[in-house]
Design a protein around this motif. Structure first.
Motif, PDB file in Angstrom:
ATOM      1  N   ASP A 119      16.351  58.517  43.243  1.00  0.00           N
ATOM      2  CA  ASP A 119      17.021  58.932  42.011  1.00  0.00           C
ATOM      3  C   ASP A 119      17.938  57.822  41.501  1.00  0.00           C
TER       4      ASP A 119
ATOM      5  N   GLY B 104      18.246  74.486  45.934  1.00  0.00           N
ATOM      6  CA  GLY B 104      18.751  73.901  44.696  1.00  0.00           C
ATOM      7  C   GLY B 104      18.984  74.927  43.609  1.00  0.00           C
TER       8      GLY B 104
ATOM      9  N   HIS C  91      22.077  74.480  41.733  1.00  0.00           N
ATOM     10  CA  HIS C  91      22.166  73.278  40.909  1.00  0.00           C
ATOM     11  C   HIS C  91      21.847  73.585  39.443  1.00  0.00           C
ATOM     12  N   ASN C  92      21.401  74.803  39.168  1.00  0.00           N
ATOM     13  CA  ASN C  92      21.123  75.224  37.795  1.00  0.00           C
ATOM     14  C   ASN C  92      22.420  75.738  37.173  1.00  0.00           C
ATOM     15  N   ASP C  93      22.927  75.014  36.178  1.00  0.00           N
ATOM     16  CA  ASP C  93      24.287  75.235  35.679  1.00  0.00           C
ATOM     17  C   ASP C  93      24.496  76.637  35.111  1.00  0.00           C
TER      18      ASP C  93
ATOM     19  N   TYR D 102      25.795  69.574  36.348  1.00  0.00           N
ATOM     20  CA  TYR D 102      25.745  68.894  37.641  1.00  0.00           C
ATOM     21  C   TYR D 102      24.819  67.687  37.634  1.00  0.00           C
ATOM     22  N   ARG D 103      23.681  67.775  37.011  1.00  0.00           N
ATOM     23  CA  ARG D 103      22.757  66.642  37.020  1.00  0.00           C
ATOM     24  C   ARG D 103      23.336  65.449  36.267  1.00  0.00           C
ATOM     25  N   GLU D 104      24.027  65.728  35.166  1.00  0.00           N
ATOM     26  CA  GLU D 104      24.679  64.641  34.435  1.00  0.00           C
ATOM     27  C   GLU D 104      25.796  64.033  35.276  1.00  0.00           C
TER      28      GLU D 104
ATOM     29  N   ARG E 230      25.909  63.920  38.483  1.00  0.00           N
ATOM     30  CA  ARG E 230      25.289  63.164  39.568  1.00  0.00           C
ATOM     31  C   ARG E 230      24.801  61.810  39.074  1.00  0.00           C
ATOM     32  N   GLU E 231      24.191  61.773  37.893  1.00  0.00           N
ATOM     33  CA  GLU E 231      23.735  60.499  37.348  1.00  0.00           C
ATOM     34  C   GLU E 231      24.917  59.569  37.082  1.00  0.00           C
TER      35      GLU E 231
END
Length: 539
Positions: free
Chosen positions: A72, A474, A477-479, A504-506, A508-509
């Motif tokens: 990732d 996960g 992990h779904n906001d 969360y994904r943003e 993490r990036e």
């Protein structure tokens, strides 16, 4: 012409450590993102990984979580070539051996070393060569320490691998644990002369304090070894990237307990929600002995209104706002752990008093009535009773399901439209229901996404919505779903709901870029590029 993009195979750099948990995985992730930022096609590689925290590739194969995270960081799809051999401990001195993403068989440590490691060499070499043909650079992660003299003759993870890859080695040491200079010098002293020559420099990791006070030691180290210190990397708090080793849960448990104490103290003082804006939801995660994929709960640690704590004994449980049962590499044995320690009785009493409980994968299986293991996949006990909260029977099969899934959660939000979700499944048990139940999710294979894909019911939920379980790792992990669930906990306390503030994904990036910037600013990247035979003028 950029030297990375010539006709030769991709360049290699290997990160080894003076011990386990010195930060190799994070350093590799940082270097991967730095090389990507500099315009190079880069991939991670770890020949053999031992971890219960795994990652499912887009084609439904299982690799170590760290290599998935590092892929990732490279913004590429993870493949099993990045971690061709994964060892998943099942019991004392026994591991399930996963080869190119699929379980091979269980081996005890001696049998694996004597009978399988010779075969593993060719698997490792072939995977690395394929990566070198596809990418400009491969950042290789070692395992443990290269100075384990009892393991070196059949090593496939450290110095022999560095030789096969013709890789310069950077040695990472953790100053936070103490004895950093002895660890570096001692490691070099144990290495053979040709191995010592392959080590091109050191990274001192997790530093806290004034680096000028460390300077005399750095000068001594360089004079003593004749090798450069490539950088001293300060400790980076709350990075927001997942851990691979469950040892990291101890620190999380301590932090969560402190936050829980603050919340309890505020309640004891009679403070209202308006009086205390920092009042937190108290979520207890049961720390199973064989806990797997504990990164399922990482987003909860990042939520401003949540305190997460890991619980190992009944007296630690208290009265949380919710209890979570995590995944397990050995569901039957971990269920018996709950029973033997008294945690099961406390959890059941909590549920009878109206408490909220959720289980993921192995934790979900425990919520059913019965677990059958006719083939001895997980235990010598063929049948074990579950918690009996769902009318479900789980049977363990010889084949493992590993898939990335996507779909919808029904009835979770106030909006009429279902909430989109995605995640992954890793399990050897199949669950069937003997009575009608509510299924909170509908999922299908992620790689078959489209309006006509086949979605099937997944998981189970009690009639009042307070108890639910799923095979989908996960899921938190779904906001949208995570915030809806947390708002239900807030409503139980009479608190107002909160909007989604954590994406969360943003986050993490952004954490990858934060890590890369932090490490770049403390490393001699020009020298690192030179080690890989890339001219500084080509950066």
């Amino acid at each position: 012409m950029d030297a990375f993009h010539d006709k030769r195979r991709g360049r290699t750099l290997m990160v080894q450590g003076t011990a386990s948990d010195v930060g190799k995985s994070v350093v590799v992730a940082a270097l991967c993102r730095i090389f990507l930022q500099d315009g190079h096609r880069v991939a991670p590689f770890k020949s053999q990984n031992m971890s219960l925290n795994s990652y499912v590739t887009p084609d439904g194969k299982e690799i170590g979580r760290a290599q998935g995270m590092q892929a990732d960081a490279c913004r590429i799809a993870a493949t099993t070539d990045m971690n061709p051999i994964l060892l998943k401990p099942t019991k004392e001195m026994v591991s399930q051996v996963v080869v190119h993403g699929k379980p091979l068989r269980d081996y005890d440590a001696r049998s694996y070393r004597e009978h399988y490691l010779p075969k593993a060499e060719s698997i490792v070499k072939e995977a690395l060569e394929r990566l070198r043909g596809q990418y400009d650079a491969i950042v290789i992660e070692g395992a443990g320490s290269p100075a384990e003299v009892n393991l070196k003759d059949r090593d496939i993870v450290n110095m022999r691998l560095a030789g096969w890859a013709d890789a310069p080695v950077v040695l990472v040491a953790d100053i936070d644990r103490g004895g950093v200079f002895a660890a570096i010098v001692g490691t070099l002293d144990i290495l053979e002369p040709e191995e010592r020559d392959r080590v091109k420099g050191f990274i001192i990791n997790k530093f806290r304090g004034d680096v000028s006070l460390l300077k005399p030691g750095l000068d001594w180290l360089e004079q003593r070894t004749g090798k450069p210190v490539l950088g001293v990397v300060p400790y980076l708090h709350d990075l927001g990237l997942e851990d691979e080793d469950s040892a990291s849960l101890d620190a999380k448990r301590q932090r969560g307990q402190l936050e829980g104490k603050r919340r309890s103290a505020a309640s004891d003082r009679g403070e209202t929600d308006a009086d205390n804006a920092e009042r937190l939801l108290d979520i207890a995660v049961i720390r199973l002995p064989r806990i797997s994929n504990f990164t399922d709960f990482d987003p909860l640690f990042a939520e401003d209104d949540v305190s997460v704590r890991y619980v190992t004994a009944p007296e630690q449980l208290g009265k949380p706002d919710a209890i979570l049962l995590p995944g397990s590499k050995n569901t039957v044995e971990d269920l018996l752990f709950l029973r033997e320690t008294g945690l099961e009785a406390h959890i059941m009493n909590y549920v009878l008093q109206g408490g909220r409980l959720a289980g993921i994968c192995g934790g979900y299986q425990m919520l059913g009535r019965t677990l059958h293991d006719p083939y001895g996949v997980e235990s010598s006990q063929e049948t074990v009773s579950g918690l009996g909260l769902f009318p479900a029977v789980t049977t363990f099969a010889r084949d493992k399901r590993t898939e990335r899934v996507a779909g919808f959660a029904d009835g979770w939000g106030e909006a009429a439209e279902p909430l989109p979700i995605d995640g992954y499944e890793i399990h050897m048990g199949e669950t069937r229901f003997v009575e009608p139940v509510a299924h909170p999710f509908r999922v299908g294979l992620e790689r078959e996404a489209g309006p006509d894909r086949d979605l099937h019911p997944e998981g189970c939920m009690s009639g009042d919505g307070k108890i639910w379980g799923t095979y989908v790792h996960g899921i938190l992990h779904n906001d949208g779903l995570r915030r809806e669930w947390l708002n239900r906990l807030r409503a139980d306390n009479g608190w107002e709901p909160l909007p989604i503030t954590l994406f969360y994904r943003e986050k993490r990036e952004a954490a990858f870029d934060k890590l890369a910037d932090h490490v770049r600013s403390h490393l001699d990247m020009e020298r690192i590029y030179a080690m890989m035979a890339v001219e500084a003028t080509e950066l």
